[in-house]
Design a protein around this motif. Structure first.
Motif, PDB file in Angstrom:
ATOM      1  N   LYS A  95       0.832  -1.215   0.000  1.00  0.00           N
ATOM      2  CA  LYS A  95       0.000   0.000   0.000  1.00  0.00           C
ATOM      3  C   LYS A  95       0.865   1.264   0.000  1.00  0.00           C
ATOM      4  N   HIS A 113      -0.415  10.385   9.909  1.00  0.00           N
ATOM      5  CA  HIS A 113      -0.322  11.126  11.185  1.00  0.00           C
ATOM      6  C   HIS A 113      -1.662  11.732  11.603  1.00  0.00           C
ATOM      7  N   VAL A 172      -4.440  10.775  10.699  1.00  0.00           N
ATOM      8  CA  VAL A 172      -5.356   9.636  10.883  1.00  0.00           C
ATOM      9  C   VAL A 172      -5.295   9.124  12.333  1.00  0.00           C
ATOM     10  N   LYS A 197      13.184   3.334   9.596  1.00  0.00           N
ATOM     11  CA  LYS A 197      12.332   4.217  10.406  1.00  0.00           C
ATOM     12  C   LYS A 197      11.481   3.388  11.334  1.00  0.00           C
ATOM     13  N   THR A 231       7.825   3.586  12.963  1.00  0.00           N
ATOM     14  CA  THR A 231       6.572   4.340  12.940  1.00  0.00           C
ATOM     15  C   THR A 231       6.254   4.900  14.325  1.00  0.00           C
ATOM     16  N   SER A 280       5.010   7.007   7.869  1.00  0.00           N
ATOM     17  CA  SER A 280       5.342   7.766   9.081  1.00  0.00           C
ATOM     18  C   SER A 280       6.414   8.826   8.889  1.00  0.00           C
TER      19      SER A 280
HETATM   20  O1  PMV Z   1       4.920   4.121   7.665  1.00  0.00           O
HETATM   21  P1  PMV Z   1       3.721   3.324   8.023  1.00  0.00           P
HETATM   22  O2  PMV Z   1       3.206   2.488   6.922  1.00  0.00           O
HETATM   23  O3  PMV Z   1       3.906   2.575   9.319  1.00  0.00           O
HETATM   24  O4  PMV Z   1       2.516   4.359   8.239  1.00  0.00           O
HETATM   25  C1  PMV Z   1       2.243   4.972   9.432  1.00  0.00           C
HETATM   26  C2  PMV Z   1       1.055   5.874   9.291  1.00  0.00           C
HETATM   27  C3  PMV Z   1       0.822   6.719  10.538  1.00  0.00           C
HETATM   28  O5  PMV Z   1      -0.331   7.520  10.285  1.00  0.00           O
HETATM   29  C4  PMV Z   1       1.996   7.636  10.803  1.00  0.00           C
HETATM   30  C5  PMV Z   1       0.600   5.858  11.776  1.00  0.00           C
HETATM   31  C6  PMV Z   1      -0.696   5.075  11.792  1.00  0.00           C
HETATM   32  O6  PMV Z   1      -0.800   4.153  12.612  1.00  0.00           O
HETATM   33  O7  PMV Z   1      -1.634   5.402  11.044  1.00  0.00           O
END
Ligand code: PMV
Length: 361
Positions: free
Chosen positions: A13, A20, A22, A223, A225, A315
């Motif tokens: 995805k 953030h 969200v 990174k 999250t 993130s």
């Molecule tokens: O980088 P990812 O796929 O872990 O996306 C995190 C998205 C955030 O909004 C930063 C955290 C979340 O739990 O929604």
């Protein structure tokens, strides 16, 4: 009826906008991409042998014998299974992949040793790990789909009800992998296309005729999250009114992005300009939220040099960003990114969710 050969795949995805915010009850828009995890299961003729799963990307082999399968019972609900496995962790470093399989063994109703005996499973993925592209969720969805089909084998397309069940199971596996996932990654991997997510639930799903050419660029900076989410939380504690206003602005960006993608038929140039604006507005806010880093800023700055718009996806603090290619050849940009050691993937959006590629009995 026992499955003798099964192939399933599920997409990764990309969060187009809304990361953030969200976390604070706002909307996020994500799309399934054309990088997939693929699972192949073949049954060996020796029906008494073990269940074997080889995770090729991490070179991990998991083996379950009949004796272990029998010892794992009794069958419990997914929630009970997750809670039991998390409680058993104590202070030990968890073996999450093994826990995922144990969860499926203990909470798949109707599962018998005959369904598993002699099955050799191989899982490969085109998705980079831990880069914010949903690699673990696509694995979770493939595993959930495999166990579903072992119990209820059929050649027809997956129904909506089956997808709902697979998604519920995949979310439980994601809890094993990540503790408190939002559920957006497994939902996109399961249903595909475009998904709008709010307060832990899908509020809209749609397809689009729009072909948005984009390139995803991996900064190759690891990174976490949770660290980035914590950073934003601390900033919000210091400046609640300002940060909430930024979160509300991201929510408006998501609303406009969804309208743009749904009205794909409107004037193409105007549409591209609107989407480019929204991408750059969202990136500006993510920068203000301090989840940008040097490498991501460098990539997005390079894109700007070529008149292209990009933003972080996920993130931030590392991981990936994406650049809208604007239907223009971007080879110079891609070459420059490669020379700087970044990895780029031209990527399609709005791809299919979990798919049964082949099933034989
Ligand atoms: O980088 P990812 O796929 O872990 O996306 C995190 C998205 C955030 O909004 C930063 C955290 C979340 O739990 O929604």
């Amino acid at each position: 009826m026992l499955v003798s050969h099964l192939e399933v795949s599920a997409p990764g995805k990309l969060i187009l906008c809304g990361e953030h915010s969200v976390v604070y009850g706002k909307k996020a828009l994500a799309s399934a991409i054309d990088l997939r995890t693929r699972l192949t299961a073949r049954r060996s003729s020796d029906r008494l042998s073990t269940f074997n799963m080889h995770l090729l990307t991490v070179d991990r082999l998991i083996q379950v014998t009949e004796r272990e399968f029998t010892a794992i019972g009794p069958v419990c609900s997914l929630d009970e299974g997750v809670n039991k496995l998390l409680a058993e962790r104590a202070d030990r470093e968890p073996d999450k992949q093994l826990e995922a399989i144990r969860l499926l063994l203990m909470s798949t109703p109707g599962l018998k040793w005959a369904h598993l005996s002699g099955l050799c499973v191989e899982v490969s993925s085109e998705l980079p790990l831990a880069a914010g592209l949903g690699s673990s969720a696509s694995l979770s969805v493939c595993l959930a789909a495999m166990f579903h089909l072992l119990i209820t084998p059929h050649v027809q397309l997956l129904t909506e009800e089956e997808r709902n069940d697979i998604n519920t199971t995949a979310f439980a596996i994601e809890r094993i992998f990540h503790g408190q996932p939002s559920g957006i990654d497994n939902s996109v991997a399961c249903y595909g296309n475009y998904v709008v997510f709010e307060r832990g639930a899908i509020i809209d799903r749609f397809t689009s005729s729009l072909e948005l050419p984009i390139v995803v660029v991996n900064s190759r900076v690891a990174k976490q999250t949770c660290e980035q989410v914590l950073k934003v939380r601390r900033l919000r504690e210091r400046h609640p009114v300002v940060v909430d206003a930024l979160m509300n602005s991201i929510n408006e960006i998501v609303t406009e992005f969804v309208i743009a993608i749904k009205n794909a038929g409107s004037e193409p140039d105007e549409l591209v300009q609107r989407i480019n604006d929204l991408v750059t507005l969202n990136q500006g806010i993510l920068h203000s939220l301090q989840v940008n880093n040097l490498q991501l800023a460098n990539i997005i700055g390079l894109a700007a040099k070529y008149g292209l718009h990009g933003k972080i996806t996920g993130s931030g603090g590392g991981g990936c960003c994406f650049i809208m290619l604007d239907h223009r050849p971007a080879q110079c940009l891609l070459d420059e990114l490669t020379s700087l050691n970044f990895v780029s993937f031209p990527t399609k959006l709005g791809c299919q969710g979990v798919t049964v590629e082949n099933i034989e009995f």
